[in-house]
Design a protein around this motif. Structure first.
Motif, short mmCIF file in Angstrom:
data_model
loop_
_atom_site.label_atom_id
_atom_site.label_comp_id
_atom_site.label_asym_id
_atom_site.label_seq_id
_atom_site.Cartn_x
_atom_site.Cartn_y
_atom_site.Cartn_z
N TYR A 13 -4.09 3.90 12.59
CA TYR A 13 -2.83 4.60 12.81
C TYR A 13 -2.26 4.25 14.19
CZ TYR A 13 0.52 8.49 12.99
OH TYR A 13 1.66 9.25 13.10
N ALA A 14 -3.14 4.23 15.20
CA ALA A 14 -2.70 3.93 16.57
C ALA A 14 -2.08 2.54 16.67
CB ALA A 14 -3.89 4.04 17.53
N HIS A 15 -2.69 1.56 16.01
CA HIS A 15 -2.20 0.17 16.07
C HIS A 15 -0.81 0.08 15.46
CE1 HIS A 15 -2.50 -4.28 15.23
NE2 HIS A 15 -3.03 -4.22 16.44
N ALA A 16 -0.62 0.76 14.32
CA ALA A 16 0.69 0.77 13.68
C ALA A 16 1.69 1.56 14.51
CB ALA A 16 0.58 1.36 12.28
N ARG A 17 1.26 2.68 15.05
CA ARG A 17 2.14 3.52 15.86
C ARG A 17 2.64 2.76 17.08
NH1 ARG A 17 1.42 6.83 20.29
NH2 ARG A 17 2.64 8.78 20.35
N ALA A 18 1.75 2.03 17.73
CA ALA A 18 2.15 1.23 18.90
C ALA A 18 3.22 0.22 18.53
CB ALA A 18 0.93 0.53 19.50
N ALA A 19 3.01 -0.47 17.39
CA ALA A 19 4.01 -1.44 16.94
C ALA A 19 5.34 -0.75 16.64
CB ALA A 19 3.49 -2.19 15.72
N GLY A 20 5.26 0.43 16.01
CA GLY A 20 6.48 1.17 15.69
C GLY A 20 7.24 1.61 16.92
N LEU A 21 6.52 1.76 18.04
CA LEU A 21 7.16 2.12 19.30
C LEU A 21 7.44 0.90 20.17
CD1 LEU A 21 5.10 5.35 20.03
CD2 LEU A 21 7.53 5.23 19.46
N GLY A 22 7.22 -0.28 19.61
CA GLY A 22 7.62 -1.52 20.29
C GLY A 22 6.66 -2.04 21.32
N LEU A 23 5.36 -1.70 21.21
CA LEU A 23 4.39 -2.13 22.21
C LEU A 23 3.21 -2.83 21.55
CD1 LEU A 23 4.38 1.08 24.42
CD2 LEU A 23 5.36 -1.14 25.04
N GLN A 58 3.34 12.10 1.24
CA GLN A 58 3.88 10.77 1.55
C GLN A 58 2.82 9.77 2.01
OE1 GLN A 58 6.65 11.28 5.04
NE2 GLN A 58 5.84 13.35 5.02
N LEU A 59 1.55 10.06 1.73
CA LEU A 59 0.48 9.20 2.25
C LEU A 59 0.58 7.75 1.76
CD1 LEU A 59 -1.98 8.94 4.02
CD2 LEU A 59 -3.39 9.74 2.11
N PRO A 60 0.80 7.47 0.47
CA PRO A 60 0.89 6.05 0.08
C PRO A 60 1.97 5.29 0.85
CG PRO A 60 0.66 7.44 -1.86
CD PRO A 60 0.88 8.36 -0.70
N ALA A 61 3.10 5.91 1.07
CA ALA A 61 4.18 5.26 1.81
C ALA A 61 3.79 5.06 3.28
CB ALA A 61 5.46 6.07 1.71
N HIS A 94 8.82 8.21 14.90
CA HIS A 94 8.44 6.79 14.81
C HIS A 94 8.06 6.52 13.35
CE1 HIS A 94 4.14 7.79 14.67
NE2 HIS A 94 4.34 8.60 15.69
N PRO A 95 7.93 5.28 12.94
CA PRO A 95 7.84 4.96 11.51
C PRO A 95 6.66 5.53 10.76
CG PRO A 95 8.48 3.00 12.76
CD PRO A 95 8.13 4.05 13.76
N VAL A 96 5.52 5.78 11.42
CA VAL A 96 4.36 6.29 10.68
C VAL A 96 4.11 7.78 10.91
CG1 VAL A 96 3.13 4.12 10.32
CG2 VAL A 96 2.85 5.35 12.49
N LEU A 97 4.97 8.44 11.63
CA LEU A 97 4.83 9.88 11.80
C LEU A 97 5.17 10.57 10.48
CD1 LEU A 97 4.37 12.20 13.92
CD2 LEU A 97 6.87 12.33 14.02
N PRO A 98 4.29 11.45 9.96
CA PRO A 98 4.63 12.16 8.71
C PRO A 98 5.87 13.03 8.92
CG PRO A 98 2.64 13.07 9.72
CD PRO A 98 2.96 11.82 10.46
N LYS A 99 6.82 12.91 8.00
CA LYS A 99 8.10 13.59 8.16
C LYS A 99 8.14 14.82 7.24
CE LYS A 99 10.17 9.15 9.26
NZ LYS A 99 8.82 8.50 9.26
N PRO A 100 8.21 16.01 7.80
CA PRO A 100 8.21 17.22 6.97
C PRO A 100 9.56 17.42 6.28
CG PRO A 100 8.49 17.80 9.28
CD PRO A 100 8.23 16.32 9.24
N ASN A 101 9.51 17.98 5.08
CA ASN A 101 10.76 18.41 4.46
C ASN A 101 11.15 19.77 5.07
OD1 ASN A 101 9.25 20.43 3.13
ND2 ASN A 101 8.94 19.14 1.32
#
Length: 407
Positions: free
Chosen positions: A238-248, A106-109, A13-20
């Motif tokens: 984070y939860a509020h953004a995560r929910a929006a990123g998952l469409g809820l 990637q914290l600022p992003a 989802h959009p705010v999950l930190p993405k590992p290299n």
């Protein structure tokens, strides 16, 4: 069990930190080490106890070990147990360490993305810098998570939420499903099946952290207002953004479960998921009383956790109580000795409405129903037993249920 470790990969989802590549490899190693401890080292504790530790205890005390405390005295000096406990603690600390690099890079992003997503969530977000976080949360790093749940407050802080989201997936070894939501989904499914005429319009999730278990209630009851509360502002942002990123559209508010500030009779359903053992002996009775105050007549309180000690044999108690001593979970064991039905009665719930039950794991049912999963996968899930840690259940989650009397 080792073969099951990679069956479930975390959903993006959009705010999950993405590992290299290198970060992902280290994270996968940490998850696999946790699985090795659970699947290979842990099963050896029983034979060690039976073949030598219990015999040493009986020779020294003139009687066999009687309870989990005696079993611990018998086991702590054994080299095998020491090897198990040390490796388990190392695996736990390594999980968090492998995620921190991804977040810092990637914290600022991530903060910018979270801010943009929160603006799209139509449900409220409420945090405050001067919130009095309970000492049982701030006094130590619960689960050995660096900085704890409630990091130092800044207006945009979400790092603790990002760390929790990815770290809990690794900690659970994927067994909570792609979005770490198995507890909430299991409880929501339980309600749908066992209370088919119950359609809550207002739902409160206490101790929601990043909303893993909150969102399934919005999916199950799309017309309901769903609110998650927690004492940690960074988790909620984070939860509020995560929910929006998952469409809820789900709301998140910084409130203490023992004194929420909501009006009397505000909710039809109040739930929590592995909250109670992370509170305190003083907070837990207050939480039950607050649930009773907040529920509308006929409303339900459902707390999901692992079973109390009186439903386990002494050796299983000993295994699970390792969380108290070695994983910064100080209330873990004490909570399981408290008489939860008595607390519910004292809070005002009628005795005949209070019960323990089991909510079958949604991920097990999903695997059983999905043609894409092999028989080996489904069988491996079904055969899991309580071993160690809150994310190591057998066939289901223990739920304490109580219903407020109808006037």
């Amino acid at each position: 069990m080792t073969g099951m470790l990679n069956t479930f990969q975390q959903g993006i989802h959009p705010v999950l930190p993405k590992p290299n590549h290198d970060e992902a490899a280290r994270q996968e190693f940490a998850k696999s080490l946790k699985g090795f401890v659970q699947g290979r080292l842990l099963p050896g504790l029983g034979p060690v106890h039976g073949s030598r530790a219990a015999k040493r205890f009986e020779k020294a005390h003139g009687r066999p070990p009687a309870d989990r405390h005696d079993i611990r005295k018998a086991m702590v000096g054994d080299e095998y147990f020491q090897h198990y406990a040390a490796t388990n603690r190392i695996a736990q600390e390594l999980i968090w360490d492998t995620v921190i690099d991804s977040i810092e890079r990637q914290l600022p992003a991530l903060e910018a993305e979270a801010k943009a997503l929160s603006a799209k969530n139509k449900a409220p977000l409420e945090t405050r810098a001067d919130f009095p976080t309970p000492r049982y949360v701030t006094a130590l790093d619960i689960h050995c998570m660096p900085g704890g749940y409630a990091e130092a407050e800044t207006p945009d802080a979400i790092a603790a939420g990002a760390l929790y989201d990815r770290g809990v997936y690794l900690y659970a070894m994927g067994y909570m499903g792609p979005t770490n939501d198995d507890m909430g989904r299991s409880v929501a499914n339980y309600i749908k099946r066992n209370l088919p005429d119950f359609t809550p319009a207002n739902i409160l999730d206490m101790g929601c952290t990043v909303g893993h278990s909150t969102l399934p209630f919005k999916e199950a009851f799309p017309d309901a207002e769903v609110i998650g509360i927690d004492v940690a502002g960074p988790q909620l942002r984070y939860a509020h953004a995560r929910a929006a990123g998952l469409g809820l559209d789900v709301g998140f508010m910084q409130r203490d479960a023992s004194a929420t500030g909501f009006a009397d009779e505000s909710f039809d359903l109040i739930v929590s998921h592995i909250l109670l053992h992370e509170t305190s002996g003083k907070a837990m009775p207050a939480i039950f009383k607050e649930c009773h105050r907040l529920l509308k007549p006929g409303g339900y309180m459902i707390h999901a956790d692992l079973p109390p000690f009186d439903l386990m044999d002494p050796f299983t108690q000993f295994i699970l109580d390792n969380e108290t001593l070695y994983n910064n979970e100080p209330f873990w064991g004490a909570m399981r000795e408290m008489d939860q039905p008595a607390l519910a009665r004292a809070a005002g719930f009628p005795a005949d409405s209070i019960r323990f039950d089991t909510a079958p794991m949604a991920i097990m049912e999903f695997a059983a129903a999905a043609e894409s999963y092999t028989a080996e996968t489904t069988e491996s899930l079904a055969e899991r037993e309580f071993t160690a840690g809150e994310y190591a259940p057998g066939g289901g989650w223990e739920v304490l249920i109580a219903q407020k009397a109808v006037k």
